[in-house]
Design a protein around this motif. Structure first.
Motif, PDB file in Angstrom:
ATOM      1  N   GLU A 147      -1.406  -1.908  11.311  1.00  0.00           N
ATOM      2  CA  GLU A 147      -2.568  -2.186   9.107  1.00  0.00           C
ATOM      3  C   GLU A 147      -3.768  -2.885   9.457  1.00  0.00           C
ATOM      4  O   GLU A 147      -4.359  -2.093   8.909  1.00  0.00           O
TER       5      GLU A 147
ATOM      6  N   ILE B 195      -5.122   5.301   0.984  1.00  0.00           N
ATOM      7  CA  ILE B 195      -4.941   5.961  -0.976  1.00  0.00           C
ATOM      8  C   ILE B 195      -3.665   5.698  -1.429  1.00  0.00           C
ATOM      9  O   ILE B 195      -2.632   5.795  -1.079  1.00  0.00           O
TER      10      ILE B 195
ATOM     11  N   TYR C  27       0.800  -1.196   0.127  1.00  0.00           N
ATOM     12  CA  TYR C  27      -0.056   0.249   0.197  1.00  0.00           C
ATOM     13  C   TYR C  27       0.527   1.722   0.122  1.00  0.00           C
ATOM     14  O   TYR C  27       0.110   2.471  -0.292  1.00  0.00           O
TER      15      TYR C  27
ATOM     16  N   ARG D  65       1.645   1.388  14.051  1.00  0.00           N
ATOM     17  CA  ARG D  65       0.120   0.298  13.436  1.00  0.00           C
ATOM     18  C   ARG D  65       1.031  -0.843  13.380  1.00  0.00           C
ATOM     19  O   ARG D  65       1.411  -1.110  12.830  1.00  0.00           O
TER      20      ARG D  65
HETATM   21  N1  5AD Z   1      -2.223   5.735   2.389  1.00  0.00           N
HETATM   22  C1  5AD Z   1      -2.452   5.738   3.667  1.00  0.00           C
HETATM   23  N2  5AD Z   1      -1.713   5.661   4.843  1.00  0.00           N
HETATM   24  C2  5AD Z   1      -0.453   4.766   3.913  1.00  0.00           C
HETATM   25  N3  5AD Z   1       0.546   4.807   4.870  1.00  0.00           N
HETATM   26  C3  5AD Z   1       1.477   3.998   4.143  1.00  0.00           C
HETATM   27  N4  5AD Z   1       1.028   3.980   3.230  1.00  0.00           N
HETATM   28  C4  5AD Z   1      -0.398   4.614   3.061  1.00  0.00           C
HETATM   29  C5  5AD Z   1      -1.614   4.714   2.313  1.00  0.00           C
HETATM   30  N5  5AD Z   1      -1.203   4.436   0.984  1.00  0.00           N
HETATM   31  C6  5AD Z   1       0.213   4.555   6.489  1.00  0.00           C
HETATM   32  C7  5AD Z   1       0.801   3.444   6.836  1.00  0.00           C
HETATM   33  C8  5AD Z   1       2.052   3.429   8.169  1.00  0.00           C
HETATM   34  C9  5AD Z   1       1.894   4.981   8.181  1.00  0.00           C
HETATM   35  C10 5AD Z   1       3.021   5.425   9.063  1.00  0.00           C
HETATM   36  O1  5AD Z   1       1.628   5.614   6.999  1.00  0.00           O
HETATM   37  O2  5AD Z   1      -0.208   2.941   7.696  1.00  0.00           O
HETATM   38  O3  5AD Z   1       1.675   2.850   9.538  1.00  0.00           O
END
Ligand code: 5AD
Length: 431
Positions: A252, A322, A159, A250
């Motif tokens: 996640e 996102i 992600y 997190r």
């Molecule tokens: N969209 C939203 N949050 C994200 N994170 C990483 N990639 C994305 C994304 N594409 C968040 C993760 C991580 C934090 C530092 O950023 O949850 O724990």
């Protein structure tokens, strides 16, 4: 933040100070100072972070006195639940009544709430969450600063835009002196709690981060959260000894399959063990996950809240996923801001006394969400303290809210909103 209120120490017991704020006593842990009754202090995140002279404290308290009570009045007014004549189904009404009366919400009940689609029911859910927040935590709102000091990462999470295999972003590392300069800027502007975040970047050795934490603690009255990923037990012990007191990590997703699909080479059990260990070590835990990962169900989302709660979490950090255009999940749909706000509201009913964040990701999908989130159960958010020139490169996703805005402007906007909503940028902990 800028106008965190000083308080007077009125009692000291077993590592805790009882602090008086205009007649309201609050407890804060005192790990760092030699305190006596009658001293004046600032507290943040439930910790005493600074001792101040009586003269400075009294002048700041004088400036605060009227506003302190005025803000509470506004918050009380905005936290009313009832809208006579509104039609709400009996099932939803019964669950919300229970929550309003301080009774715990079960997983099944939480699911009923997360499934709400009716506008009147949604409104009642949001108002109930706001009212529970107000009753349990009053109008304190916690505003932390975050410094993203490196976008190098050894992980390849599907992600995330700063995943190892994204070759299209330029990578940066802030030198320790640059990080210290950012800390100084933030502290000068009034921040009392800062998160130091990076990808999992082992260029920063235990010694480097320990040196940084030690220096920050020595020079600045600020509560330090680390958000540097999974490191070994020895690392975190040393960081605690150096004076860090919070960790943002997190999990996640509470769904093991989603976790292992999203984080190749990472183990869900390791993550959970890490969080339990850090909590036992005495760190304040900030954790949470992503909303809208592929395959995630509403049950998973509810489970996420309960998992976060199981670590004795201090701060709940859940935000929409996102998609980043250069990741395998680039075509994934984003959950609606409405769903995300429902999630915040339900989280508030499950953890009445938690700090619940409105995340930057939520503000990114809709700029009005900081306001709506704060009116639906949330009571904290973060401002980006990273030097502007690096912010865009910390591209976990594209188009992040607020990345062009100078810190001073972000602060002005935040304070204006807090004032409008009757929230005090204080973080006094709960007695
Ligand atoms: N969209 C939203 N949050 C994200 N994170 C990483 N990639 C994305 C994304 N594409 C968040 C993760 C991580 C934090 C530092 O950023 O949850 O724990």
């Amino acid at each position: 933040m800028c106008y965190t209120i000083p308080g007077k120490v009125i009692d000291i017991k077993q590592g805790f100070a009882v602090i008086d704020y205009f007649g309201e006593p609050r407890k804060a842990r005192n790990d760092f100072f030699d305190l006596s009754c009658g001293d004046y202090v600032y507290a943040q995140g439930g910790f005493v972070v600074q001792k101040v002279s009586m003269e400075d404290a009294l002048s700041s308290m004088e400036a605060w006195r009227e506003l302190f009570f005025e803000l509470k009045k506004i918050d009380n007014r905005l936290s009313r639940v009832d809208r006579p004549g509104e039609k709400v189904g009996t099932k939803v009404k019964r669950i919300l009544n229970k929550a309003q009366n301080g009774l715990p919400v079960s997983r099944d009940e939480a699911l009923v709430l997360l499934d709400i689609t009716d506008e009147a029911e949604k409104g009642l859910l949001f108002r109930t969450a706001n009212s529970v927040r107000q009753k349990v935590l009053s109008n304190a709102c916690c505003v932390h600063g975050i410094i993203e000091f490196s976008n190098f990462c050894r992980n390849d999470c599907l992600y995330c835009g700063i995943r190892k295999s994204n070759n299209e972003i330029s990578r940066y590392r802030m030198a320790p002196d640059e990080i210290l300069a950012s800390v100084k800027e933030a502290v000068d502007l009034g921040f009392k709690a800062l998160v130091l975040q990076s990808g999992e970047d082992y260029h920063y050795t235990t010694e480097i981060i320990e040196g940084l934490v030690t220096k920050i603690r020595k020079e600045f009255p600020v509560l330090i959260f680390l958000s540097v990923g999974e490191r070994d037990a020895g690392f975190y012990r040393r960081m605690f000894d150096a004076g860090a007191r919070g960790v943002l990590l997190r999990f996640e997703s509470s769904n093991r399959k989603i976790y292992s699909d999203m984080k190749p080479g990472n183990s869900f059990n390791d993550r959970v063990d890490h969080l339990s260990f850090l909590s036992k070590l005495g760190f304040l835990i900030a954790t949470g996950g992503l909303l809208g990962l592929p395959g995630q169900t509403r049950q998973d989302m509810i489970e996420d809240i309960f998992l976060a709660k199981s670590f004795g979490t201090e701060m709940y950090s859940f935000g929409p996923f996102i998609p980043h255009s250069n990741t395998p999940l680039k075509d994934q749909k984003i959950i609606s801001s409405d769903e995300a706000i429902k999630f915040i509201a339900v989280a508030r009913l499950i953890v009445p006394d938690g700090k619940i964040l409105v995340t930057t990701a939520l503000e990114t999908i809709d700029r009005g969400m900081r306001r709506l989130g704060l009116l639906s159960g949330a009571n904290s958010f973060m401002l980006n303290v990273t030097p502007v020139k690096y912010r865009k490169q910390y591209e976990i996703y594209q188009g992040r809210a607020g990345i062009e805005e100078e810190l001073k402007i972000q602060i002005e906007e935040a304070l204006a909103l807090l004032k409008e909503l009757g929230r005090a940028p204080t973080d006094l902990g709960v007695s």
